[in-house]
Structure formats: C-alpha cells, structure tokens
Design a protein around this motif. Structure first.
Motif, PDB file in Angstrom:
ATOM      1  N   HIS A 192       0.698  -0.978   0.113  1.00 35.88           N
ATOM      2  CA  HIS A 192       0.042   0.051  -0.233  1.00 35.88           C
ATOM      3  C   HIS A 192       0.843   1.179   0.032  1.00 35.88           C
ATOM      4  CE1 HIS A 192      -3.439   2.713   0.595  1.00 35.88           C
ATOM      5  NE2 HIS A 192      -3.022   3.089   1.548  1.00 35.88           N
ATOM      6  N   LEU A 193       0.414   2.230  -0.986  1.00 36.35           N
ATOM      7  CA  LEU A 193       1.271   3.428  -0.977  1.00 36.35           C
ATOM      8  C   LEU A 193       0.445   4.506  -0.451  1.00 36.35           C
ATOM      9  CD1 LEU A 193       3.239   2.974  -4.298  1.00 36.35           C
ATOM     10  CD2 LEU A 193       4.029   2.281  -2.085  1.00 36.35           C
ATOM     11  N   SER A 194       1.133   5.679  -0.215  1.00 34.63           N
ATOM     12  CA  SER A 194       0.201   6.979   0.306  1.00 34.63           C
ATOM     13  C   SER A 194       0.837   7.907  -0.643  1.00 34.63           C
ATOM     14  CB  SER A 194       0.173   7.083   1.619  1.00 34.63           C
ATOM     15  OG  SER A 194      -0.317   6.193   2.441  1.00 34.63           O
ATOM     16  N   TYR A 195      -0.042   8.848  -1.062  1.00 36.09           N
ATOM     17  CA  TYR A 195       0.373  10.090  -1.857  1.00 36.09           C
ATOM     18  C   TYR A 195      -0.461  11.289  -1.354  1.00 36.09           C
ATOM     19  CZ  TYR A 195       2.204   6.545  -5.323  1.00 36.09           C
ATOM     20  OH  TYR A 195       3.097   5.792  -5.917  1.00 36.09           O
ATOM     21  N   ARG A 196       0.197  12.390  -1.518  1.00 42.13           N
ATOM     22  CA  ARG A 196      -0.396  13.714  -0.889  1.00 42.13           C
ATOM     23  C   ARG A 196      -1.374  13.989  -2.329  1.00 42.13           C
ATOM     24  NH1 ARG A 196       3.569  18.288   0.485  1.00 42.13           N
ATOM     25  NH2 ARG A 196       1.333  19.325   1.042  1.00 42.13           N
ATOM     26  N   PHE A 197      -1.208  13.879  -3.518  1.00 43.09           N
ATOM     27  CA  PHE A 197      -1.965  14.335  -4.551  1.00 43.09           C
ATOM     28  C   PHE A 197      -2.092  13.205  -5.476  1.00 43.09           C
ATOM     29  CE2 PHE A 197       0.811  17.810  -3.221  1.00 43.09           C
ATOM     30  CZ  PHE A 197      -0.397  18.846  -3.011  1.00 43.09           C
ATOM     31  N   PRO A 198      -3.188  13.258  -6.326  1.00 41.56           N
ATOM     32  CA  PRO A 198      -3.357  12.010  -7.180  1.00 41.56           C
ATOM     33  C   PRO A 198      -2.107  11.724  -8.199  1.00 41.56           C
ATOM     34  CG  PRO A 198      -5.283  13.476  -7.006  1.00 41.56           C
ATOM     35  CD  PRO A 198      -4.306  14.263  -6.216  1.00 41.56           C
ATOM     36  N   PRO A 199      -1.794  10.630  -7.853  1.00 43.04           N
ATOM     37  CA  PRO A 199      -0.493  10.055  -8.658  1.00 43.04           C
ATOM     38  C   PRO A 199      -0.260   9.506 -10.027  1.00 43.04           C
ATOM     39  CG  PRO A 199      -1.100   8.200  -7.291  1.00 43.04           C
ATOM     40  CD  PRO A 199      -2.329   9.245  -7.277  1.00 43.04           C
ATOM     41  N   GLY A 200      -1.687   9.462 -10.493  1.00 43.96           N
ATOM     42  CA  GLY A 200      -1.927   8.906 -12.035  1.00 43.96           C
ATOM     43  C   GLY A 200      -1.324   7.592 -11.987  1.00 43.96           C
ATOM     44  N   ILE A 201      -0.443   7.234 -13.034  1.00 41.36           N
ATOM     45  CA  ILE A 201       0.045   5.758 -12.936  1.00 41.36           C
ATOM     46  C   ILE A 201       1.167   5.600 -12.179  1.00 41.36           C
ATOM     47  CG2 ILE A 201      -1.054   5.501 -15.332  1.00 41.36           C
ATOM     48  CD1 ILE A 201       1.754   5.745 -16.364  1.00 41.36           C
ATOM     49  N   ASN A 202       1.677   6.561 -11.391  1.00 41.49           N
ATOM     50  CA  ASN A 202       2.881   6.490 -10.912  1.00 41.49           C
ATOM     51  C   ASN A 202       2.847   5.395 -10.014  1.00 41.49           C
ATOM     52  OD1 ASN A 202       4.207   8.656 -11.805  1.00 41.49           O
ATOM     53  ND2 ASN A 202       3.637  10.080 -10.082  1.00 41.49           N
ATOM     54  N   PRO A 203       2.058   4.614  -9.279  1.00 36.81           N
ATOM     55  CA  PRO A 203       2.020   3.363  -8.322  1.00 36.81           C
ATOM     56  C   PRO A 203       2.243   2.323  -9.212  1.00 36.81           C
ATOM     57  CG  PRO A 203      -0.012   4.872  -7.681  1.00 36.81           C
ATOM     58  CD  PRO A 203       0.604   5.452  -8.975  1.00 36.81           C
ATOM     59  N   HIS A 204       1.843   2.123 -10.438  1.00 38.52           N
ATOM     60  CA  HIS A 204       2.243   1.151 -11.301  1.00 38.52           C
ATOM     61  C   HIS A 204       3.558   0.742 -11.482  1.00 38.52           C
ATOM     62  CE1 HIS A 204       1.260  -2.144 -14.266  1.00 38.52           C
ATOM     63  NE2 HIS A 204       2.003  -1.493 -14.970  1.00 38.52           N
ATOM     64  N   VAL A 205       4.187   2.339 -11.744  1.00 43.34           N
ATOM     65  CA  VAL A 205       5.817   2.177 -11.896  1.00 43.34           C
ATOM     66  C   VAL A 205       6.460   2.275 -10.700  1.00 43.34           C
ATOM     67  CG1 VAL A 205       7.321   3.703 -12.760  1.00 43.34           C
ATOM     68  CG2 VAL A 205       5.444   3.981 -14.054  1.00 43.34           C
ATOM     69  N   HIS A 206       5.760   2.734  -9.603  1.00 38.10           N
ATOM     70  CA  HIS A 206       6.846   2.830  -8.407  1.00 38.10           C
ATOM     71  C   HIS A 206       6.780   1.366  -7.504  1.00 38.10           C
ATOM     72  CE1 HIS A 206       5.881   7.152  -7.568  1.00 38.10           C
ATOM     73  NE2 HIS A 206       6.912   7.205  -8.718  1.00 38.10           N
TER      74      HIS A 206
END
Length: 264
Positions: free
Chosen positions: A225-239
C-alpha cells in the motif's frame, strides 16, 4: 548559467524520448541478453532468473529491479537474463512462444528457472509455462491477470490481448498446465491512498486483477500500500519497481535462492 544551457538540455531530452519511443513502437522479434555474472558459474548451472518487461517498455526499464534482485543473498549463484519483446504489434501469447524458442536455442539448462514479469510481462511468463518452459517459481508485479483496468482505451494487438475481454487471456486462465503450476506463482499488487481517499488499483491494474483473485490458490498473494499527497496517476504502477516497494517479492526470492529444493 548560460542562457542557452536549458534549451540544449531540453533538445537532448526530446531526442532521447523520440529515440526510445521509436524503439518501443518498432515491430520486433523477441531477444534476450545474458547479464554479466557476479562470479563464474559452470555452463551446466540450471539456476536462471529471467526478467520480462511490461507493455510500452524496454528491458532498461527493469535495471533497478535487476539491481535489487542481484543484491538478494545467494543471487550470485544465479544467472540473470533481460528479455525484449514486441508489446504493441503481437499478442502476449506469440511473444511468449518467441521468447521460449530463443531461450531454448541458447543450450543452457533452465530446469530451475525463476520467471519474473512486470505488468504485461506477468502474462508473458505465465504463457511461457503453458508453452512448456521450466518454472521453479514465478513472480508477477502488477500484472493484469484478469485484464487491465476498464478505463484504459487501448486498441493495438498487444494490449487487446490482455484486455478483460481477451479470448487469449481467458484461455490462459483456464489452461490446465497453468493451473497445475499456480502453487509456484507469487502475485504482487499495489493499491494506494491520496487526498481523494482509497484506490484499489495502481492506476492501470486493479488489485483484484493483479492478485488474480478468481484463479484459486497460489504460492502467495503479496500486497503493498502506498500513500500520496496528490493524485499520482499511473505512478503507483511504476513505483512498484522501487526496492522498498518490491520488498515482498525480494523476500520470496531470498527464500528461493537459499533453498536447495526444486520448488518453493
């Protein structure tokens, strides 16, 4: 700073992106590259880790994952391979057959191969098992085992083959050889929260699909599970490819590399 420094940098970056884009989009036949060995290994060593990239990617996209895997204790006893294949103009089933054929022509013993697929690559490595390629263990990272997210409007042969309505994907999920190998499979999924709340997907692949929730028992289902301050788009898929996020899969590999058995 010289006034012409920034334009030159942007021009160089643009050329790099154009070159990479053309390389990704060009039709190609599957190829493999054996990575330099950490120490000399005998020719008949059966221990191989085969890394397969995802849609709209190149093998270089997995260099960070490769470094993370090679840092796992015991990894110096394994050979590592990076695979390149056509993600746009060929269905994943055809690419898998091409990869198997190229690997078989090397003359190496792959009887203890570990298959690692990122995104679309997770379906490619599963199809490799269906084609009869050996599999000691299989790891998939954010792969669309039940198809990609419904909001993605893909339309070329590669992505259509991994859509929720794909007949090829449905046949893979019903294949008896794939079913028999699932105790060796380890699926990792990403979900995240941001200021808008909780999201059961990584931007491209739903957690349900990445975990293959309808496919029955597996070796393991791993979640990050990841947390972001702002909507990350597809970044979770890459991260997912960052070392800290792929840690559950690295733990599977650590146990695998330390094991003297032929299954995990």
């Amino acid at each position: 700073m010289p006034t012409n420094a920034l334009p030159k940098l942007r021009k160089g970056q643009l050329k790099t992106w154009v070159r990479h884009g053309c390389d990704i989009l060009r039709p190609k036949t599957a190829s493999i590259v054996l990575q330099p060995e950490a120490k000399p290994l005998p020719q008949n060593c059966p221990r191989h880790v085969i890394l397969v990239h995802g849609h709209n990617c190149m093998p270089s996209f997995l260099h960070g994952l490769l470094r993370s895997l090679r840092a796992v204790p015991g990894a110096d006893e394994w050979r590592f391979w990076l695979v390149e294949y056509d993600t746009h103009w060929k269905p994943f089933t055809r690419s898998a057959r091409e990869i198997v054929r190229v690997l078989e022509h090397t003359g190496y013993d792959f009887s203890e191969a570990v298959l690692v697929g990122y995104s679309m690559g997770g379906l490619v490595v599963r199809q490799m098992v269906v084609e009869g390629f050996p599999c000691k263990a299989l790891l998939s990272l954010c792969s669309p085992h039940l198809g990609y997210a419904p909001w993605l409007p893909f339309g070329e042969a590669g992505s259509l083959s991994i859509s929720p309505l794909s007949r090829r994907l449905q046949m893979l999920n019903r294949n008896p050889r794939d079913r028999a190998a699932r105790p060796k499979y380890h699926f990792l999924a990403i979900d995240y929260t941001d200021r808008l709340g909780y999201h059961a997907h990584d931007g491209l692949i739903t957690k349900r699909s990445a975990l293959g929730e309808t496919l029955g028992p597996l070796g393991s289902r791993l979640q990050v599970h990841l947390s972001y301050r702002f909507p990350p788009g597809i970044n979770p898929h890459v991260h997912v490819l960052r070392r800290e996020n792929v840690a559950p899969a690295l733990q599977v590999c650590e146990a695998l590399f330390a094991s003297d058995t032929t299954t995990l």
